[in-house]
Design an enzyme around this catalytic site. Sequence first.
Site, PDB file in Angstrom:
ATOM      1  N   ARG A  16      24.129 -28.355 -55.633  1.00  0.00           N
ATOM      2  CA  ARG A  16      24.263 -29.818 -55.248  1.00  0.00           C
ATOM      3  C   ARG A  16      25.446 -29.771 -54.304  1.00  0.00           C
ATOM      4  O   ARG A  16      26.459 -29.121 -54.799  1.00  0.00           O
ATOM      5  CB  ARG A  16      24.509 -30.865 -56.337  1.00  0.00           C
ATOM      6  CG  ARG A  16      24.867 -32.221 -55.805  1.00  0.00           C
ATOM      7  CD  ARG A  16      23.830 -32.782 -54.887  1.00  0.00           C
ATOM      8  NE  ARG A  16      24.032 -34.292 -54.702  1.00  0.00           N
ATOM      9  CZ  ARG A  16      24.614 -34.617 -53.815  1.00  0.00           C
ATOM     10  NH1 ARG A  16      25.374 -33.908 -52.985  1.00  0.00           N
ATOM     11  NH2 ARG A  16      24.949 -35.889 -53.686  1.00  0.00           N
ATOM     12  N   ARG A  54      22.668 -29.609 -61.983  1.00  0.00           N
ATOM     13  CA  ARG A  54      22.819 -28.863 -60.824  1.00  0.00           C
ATOM     14  C   ARG A  54      24.257 -28.230 -60.476  1.00  0.00           C
ATOM     15  O   ARG A  54      25.376 -29.078 -60.613  1.00  0.00           O
ATOM     16  CB  ARG A  54      22.536 -29.654 -59.469  1.00  0.00           C
ATOM     17  CG  ARG A  54      21.237 -29.906 -59.673  1.00  0.00           C
ATOM     18  CD  ARG A  54      20.842 -31.145 -58.559  1.00  0.00           C
ATOM     19  NE  ARG A  54      21.585 -32.431 -58.558  1.00  0.00           N
ATOM     20  CZ  ARG A  54      21.460 -33.400 -57.901  1.00  0.00           C
ATOM     21  NH1 ARG A  54      20.561 -33.479 -56.996  1.00  0.00           N
ATOM     22  NH2 ARG A  54      22.343 -34.447 -58.118  1.00  0.00           N
ATOM     23  N   GLU A  92      18.128 -39.686 -48.679  1.00  0.00           N
ATOM     24  CA  GLU A  92      16.746 -39.346 -49.561  1.00  0.00           C
ATOM     25  C   GLU A  92      15.775 -38.946 -48.557  1.00  0.00           C
ATOM     26  O   GLU A  92      15.630 -39.452 -47.492  1.00  0.00           O
ATOM     27  CB  GLU A  92      16.440 -40.405 -50.375  1.00  0.00           C
ATOM     28  CG  GLU A  92      17.710 -40.910 -51.345  1.00  0.00           C
ATOM     29  CD  GLU A  92      18.148 -39.758 -52.220  1.00  0.00           C
ATOM     30  OE1 GLU A  92      16.951 -38.961 -52.902  1.00  0.00           O
ATOM     31  OE2 GLU A  92      19.280 -39.388 -52.621  1.00  0.00           O
TER      32      GLU A  92
END
Length: 167
Positions: free
Chosen positions: A58, A104, A66
């Site tokens: 990430r 992540r 998104e």
Amino acid sequence: MQKSILLLLFLFFGNYIIPASFQSPQQTNQLILKVKVIGVKDGDTVEVLYYQLPIVIRLEHIDAPEKKQAFGTVSKQKLSDLCFGKNVTIISTGKKGNYDGRGRMIAEIFVNEKTNANKEMVKAGLAWHYKKYSKSDEYAQLENIARKNRVGLWADKSVVAPWDFRR
């Protein structure tokens, strides 16, 4: 889950089982890995291969639109153009154990010595400086410049931040 456990073992046993290309400078509390980007999930998440271990990264300091949001696919494509299929260096500062709530790893991605993919996404106006998790003045300044110049998503009149879109 099993892969995350392996990575944690690598971190705990340090010099005993870590390959030579792995570096963790004690004085800076950084985790540095040389990896290959094997997938781009969206504008702020990639999958890399560290030897045979896939790791989801990430991007630190940023939040991108998104996939179903305006500029989501453009943001993903930009990150793909920057790093997909390339050997990169990831640097994680060690905050919050290097991981987010989804497992992540949080890191900056360097395509070469001069190109920080995280910063390039903000410069291109395809990601926000994620102020909730980052106090970086440099990222804030990059976002302000992109906004001022109406670059990328800042050209849109009704910009919705991803954290608002997710609600």
